[in-house]
Design a protein around this motif. Structure first.
Motif, PDB file in Angstrom:
ATOM      1  N   PHE A 101       0.858  -1.184   0.000  1.00 44.24           N
ATOM      2  CA  PHE A 101       0.000   0.000   0.000  1.00 44.24           C
ATOM      3  C   PHE A 101       0.893   1.232   0.000  1.00 44.24           C
ATOM      4  N   SER A 102       0.307   2.378  -0.352  1.00 44.35           N
ATOM      5  CA  SER A 102       1.089   3.610  -0.317  1.00 44.35           C
ATOM      6  C   SER A 102       0.535   4.622   0.685  1.00 44.35           C
ATOM      7  N   VAL A 103      -0.569   4.287   1.359  1.00 45.29           N
ATOM      8  CA  VAL A 103      -1.170   5.197   2.332  1.00 45.29           C
ATOM      9  C   VAL A 103      -1.492   4.429   3.614  1.00 45.29           C
ATOM     10  N   THR A 104      -1.163   5.019   4.756  1.00 44.33           N
ATOM     11  CA  THR A 104      -1.553   4.476   6.054  1.00 44.33           C
ATOM     12  C   THR A 104      -2.456   5.475   6.756  1.00 44.33           C
ATOM     13  N   PHE A 105      -3.630   5.008   7.163  1.00 49.20           N
ATOM     14  CA  PHE A 105      -4.532   5.802   7.986  1.00 49.20           C
ATOM     15  C   PHE A 105      -4.229   5.491   9.441  1.00 49.20           C
ATOM     16  N   GLU A 106      -4.442   6.472  10.311  1.00 46.66           N
ATOM     17  CA  GLU A 106      -4.189   6.286  11.740  1.00 46.66           C
ATOM     18  C   GLU A 106      -5.498   6.367  12.510  1.00 46.66           C
ATOM     19  N   VAL A 107      -5.613   5.551  13.558  1.00 47.67           N
ATOM     20  CA  VAL A 107      -6.732   5.626  14.493  1.00 47.67           C
ATOM     21  C   VAL A 107      -6.151   5.780  15.888  1.00 47.67           C
ATOM     22  N   ASN A 108      -6.992   6.150  16.835  1.00 50.03           N
ATOM     23  CA  ASN A 108      -6.510   6.473  18.176  1.00 50.03           C
ATOM     24  C   ASN A 108      -6.566   5.265  19.105  1.00 50.03           C
TER      25      ASN A 108
END
Length: 167
Positions: A101-108
């Motif tokens: 993948f080329s994008v990482t989303f972040e969660v808390n």
């Protein structure tokens, strides 16, 4: 020109730079660094189907759409879904032949990661297992309709947490 007149002329410029964020903490930051990623382009086969998928599955907000592209907003960013040729994706292969993948989303946090992982599975999103990759936090990978892979990480960046007053 006297130094007093020079200083008086420079005050409005200094104030504009402070207001625009170009002068922070006593450091002039004009032209010093890239500030943020504003838009990510994602290749898709069918713009209408893909924009509906992002709106319905990920809660994106549709800002614009025509036959060649759609602009959607979510996760504090804009994404352009662009009609692409056959077999196109945002993925790439690493040196070991693994598709990435080329994008990482972040969660808390881990609880948030586990909840969103469960929600994605319930929504029928192609979702991989939660992984321990040997660094802080946990991750999982999901894919959109066109096979574009995205990563989700359980750790919000410290600078993002600080800027947004997140504990």
């Amino acid at each position: 020109m006297s130094s007093e007149n020079f200083v008086l002329q420079e005050i409005p410029i200094l104030l504009r730079n402070i207001e625009s964020g170009n002068f922070i903490g006593g450091i002039n930051r004009m032209g010093e660094t890239l500030v943020r990623v504003g838009t990510t382009y994602i290749p898709v086969k069918d713009v209408e189907k893909s924009s509906n998928w992002y709106v319905n599955k990920l809660g994106a907000e549709l800002s614009y759409q025509d036959c060649d592209k759609a602009i959607i907003n979510f996760a504090n960013q804009s994404f352009f879904l662009v009609k692409a040729g056959e077999n196109q994706s945002a993925n790439f292969y690493d040196a070991n032949g693994n598709e990435r993948f080329s994008v990482t989303f972040e969660v808390n946090g881990l609880n948030s990661l586990e909840r969103i992982h469960h929600e994605f599975i319930e929504k029928g999103i192609n979702t991989g297992a939660i992984e321990d990759r040997g660094h802080a936090g946990r991750n999982f990978v999901f894919s959109d309709l066109d096979g574009n892979k995205f990563d989700v990480w359980s750790e919000l960046s410290p600078s993002f947490k600080e800027k947004n007053d997140i504990l």
